[in-house]
Design a protein around this motif. Structure first.
Motif, short mmCIF file in Angstrom:
data_model
loop_
_atom_site.label_atom_id
_atom_site.label_comp_id
_atom_site.label_asym_id
_atom_site.label_seq_id
_atom_site.Cartn_x
_atom_site.Cartn_y
_atom_site.Cartn_z
N VAL A 1 64.26 4.25 -38.13
CA VAL A 1 64.32 2.93 -38.75
C VAL A 1 65.67 2.73 -39.43
O VAL A 1 66.33 1.69 -39.27
N CYS B 1 56.52 -4.65 -38.97
CA CYS B 1 55.67 -3.46 -38.98
C CYS B 1 54.30 -3.85 -38.45
O CYS B 1 53.54 -4.55 -39.14
N ASP C 1 58.66 -1.77 -35.95
CA ASP C 1 58.11 -0.47 -36.34
C ASP C 1 56.66 -0.42 -35.88
O ASP C 1 55.78 -1.03 -36.49
N TYR D 1 61.74 -0.19 -46.63
CA TYR D 1 62.50 -1.24 -45.94
C TYR D 1 63.56 -1.89 -46.83
O TYR D 1 64.74 -1.95 -46.44
N ILE E 1 62.27 -9.31 -44.61
CA ILE E 1 61.21 -8.31 -44.74
C ILE E 1 59.93 -9.00 -45.19
O ILE E 1 59.84 -9.46 -46.33
N TYR F 1 55.19 -4.96 -47.81
CA TYR F 1 56.08 -4.19 -46.94
C TYR F 1 56.04 -2.71 -47.29
O TYR F 1 55.62 -2.31 -48.38
N LEU G 1 68.65 0.01 -38.46
CA LEU G 1 69.25 -0.96 -39.38
C LEU G 1 70.76 -0.80 -39.44
O LEU G 1 71.50 -1.78 -39.44
N MET H 1 62.34 -7.33 -39.94
CA MET H 1 61.50 -6.14 -39.92
C MET H 1 60.08 -6.55 -39.55
O MET H 1 59.50 -7.45 -40.18
N LEU I 1 63.47 -5.48 -35.54
CA LEU I 1 63.24 -4.04 -35.65
C LEU I 1 61.73 -3.85 -35.74
O LEU I 1 61.13 -4.09 -36.79
#
Length: 462
Positions: free
Chosen positions: A172, A241, A274, A196, A188, A192, A176, A239, A272
């Motif tokens: 991760v 997740c 995750d 992050y 984000i 979270y 970034l 981000m 990104l």
């Protein structure tokens, strides 16, 4: 009585925690709670308990006279992980003879598959104990690419588009670093994973918190995403997740497609993704769509995954980044200057995890996790003031609202819960969700039973 050695250990821990606090001030550029300091107190005769109390941190990176040269000023903007901090305190309490029930760490309670353990032993016995390529063994990268292609519908070149790292967390961070830098912004969604925002600060970017709604199960609203990106033209990374830590929420394929349509309007934003919990989904036949598999999203998506949650291989420290070649190359350059390769033994175990573990092993564990989730939700539903608006569909977390207690001060609630009932939960404020607590049900059913009893007794006494 506590031995002299134990007292010295506790004193040394206090010094360490105070040192951590000295560099724990958090940037006011995004919404979160103030940094905790850690104070060790003595209770009754031989018992010690820990307190994490908010306190203002020094704005200067200069140390007191006699403590040597100053630390990097960047540390004044970074705070320690509260999850790690609470877990460390629990372990210290246990070392001092306390019996603590802990639901604070996201770690499966079952062992890795036997074939994974055997592969690790065989690798050591066969002399596979030397450095590998920085990006990982080709055998493991091929296994990862095959899995992503056949199971997730995302096709990667194992030679140029897969980077194996020392756990998904490293991947991760490197993702970034590859995608943004000084002056950029990172969107984000809240709640979270606490790392992050800190990682964004470490790469020189600014975290931008995208609030979600509890009535939506804390899932991203495409309209809110559009508004956020429109108001933040410096945003370079989103981000995502999915499934979520800390909420357990799962974005459906339909919702992800709506988000992708919004992102088409912002072509410079990298996603990104995750997806470390994607093997733990309790709806739609266990399906969790990979964002990179959506039309038009592959070229701008950095996918993160690993083996800790799916195969209970937390201590193996093995994760990976899958991305278009230019991002993967950037990540490999960074990794080559930070840690070099992941453990050769862990990589051999990773191959076995992908090639040799029967699918039924994974589905059985997901079924057991779902049963634990259902038990926790049932217990919480009978506790006044512990509300879960939308049941989580994945991962192994529940984030109940307990804002009716302590005037919403979740940190003090967790402190008193730890002191009075020896039950460790993590305050939701550390996840950008004040007034909540995170419960990890990745433990035994017996331990969950004890934990729910303790929580019920604690709340009923308030």
């Amino acid at each position: 009585m506590i031995s002299t050695r134990s007292s010295l250990v506790l004193f040394e821990l206090l010094v360490i925690l105070r040192a951590l606090h000295s560099c724990a001030a958090f940037s006011p550029s995004h919404t979160t709670t103030s940094s905790p300091s850690s104070i060790i107190s003595r209770r009754h005769h031989d018992h010690y308990f820990f307190e994490l109390r908010g306190a203002p941190a020094s704005s200067s990176s200069s140390p007191p006279v006699g403590e040597g040269p100053p630390l990097n000023p960047l540390l004044s903007r970074i705070k320690p992980s509260k999850t790690v901090e609470v877990f460390s305190l629990v372990k210290q309490m246990e070392a001092e003879g306390e019996s603590v029930t802990s639901l604070c760490v996201g770690e499966p309670d079952f062992a890795p598959p036997q074939c994974v353990l055997d592969a690790a032993a065989d690798a050591m016995r066969d002399g596979q104990t030397r450095y590998t390529a920085v990006t990982g063994t080709l055998e493991l990268r091929k296994a990862i690419a095959d899995d992503l292609n056949h199971r997730k519908g995302a096709e990667y070149d194992p030679v140029t588009e897969i980077v194996v790292g020392n756990g998904a967390k490293q991947c991760v961070y490197q993702g970034l670093l590859a995608a943004c830098g000084t002056g950029d912004e990172v969107v984000i969604p809240a709640p979270y994973w606490p790392s992050y925002p800190e990682m964004a600060l470490l790469v020189g970017a600014e975290p931008v918190i995208l609030e979600t709604r509890v009535e939506d199960g804390y899932l991203i609203d495409p309209g809110a995403l559009d508004e956020c990106l429109r108001e933040h033209p410096k945003a370079k990374v989103l981000m995502l997740c999915n499934p979520s830590n800390p909420t357990g929420g799962v974005h459906s394929t339909e919702l992800l497609i709506e988000m992708a349509k919004v992102l088409e309007k912002y072509p410079d934003v990298v996603i990104l993704a995750d997806e470390i919990y994607e093997r733990l989904v309790y709806t739609d036949g266990g399906k969790c769509t990979s964002f990179a598999s959506l039309p038009g999203m592959f070229h701008r998506t950095i996918t993160i995954n690993g083996f800790s949650k799916s195969h209970a291989m937390t201590g193996f420290r093995l994760g990976y980044l899958a991305a278009p070649a230019r991002y993967a190359k950037a990540a490999s350059v960074l990794q080559g200057q930070i840690t070099s390769c992941a453990s050769s033994v862990s990589q051999a175990a990773g191959v076995a995890a992908l090639r040799d573990v029967d699918e039924s092993w994974l589905t059985d564990n997901a079924r057991i996790m779902r049963e634990k989730r259902d038990y926790v939700l049932k217990e919480l539903s009978t506790m006044e003031g512990a509300e879960v608006a939308v049941p989580p569909d994945g991962a192994f977390y529940v984030l109940p609202d307990v804002s009716g207690y302590y005037d919403g001060d979740d940190t003090t609630l967790c402190l008193d819960l730890l002191k009075e009932k020896k039950l460790a939960l993590v305050p939701g404020s550390s996840f950008g969700a004040p007034g909540t607590v995170r419960i990890s049900y990745a433990t035994s059913k017996e331990e969950l039973g004890v934990a729910m009893t303790k929580l019920r007794e604690f709340l009923e006494a308030l």
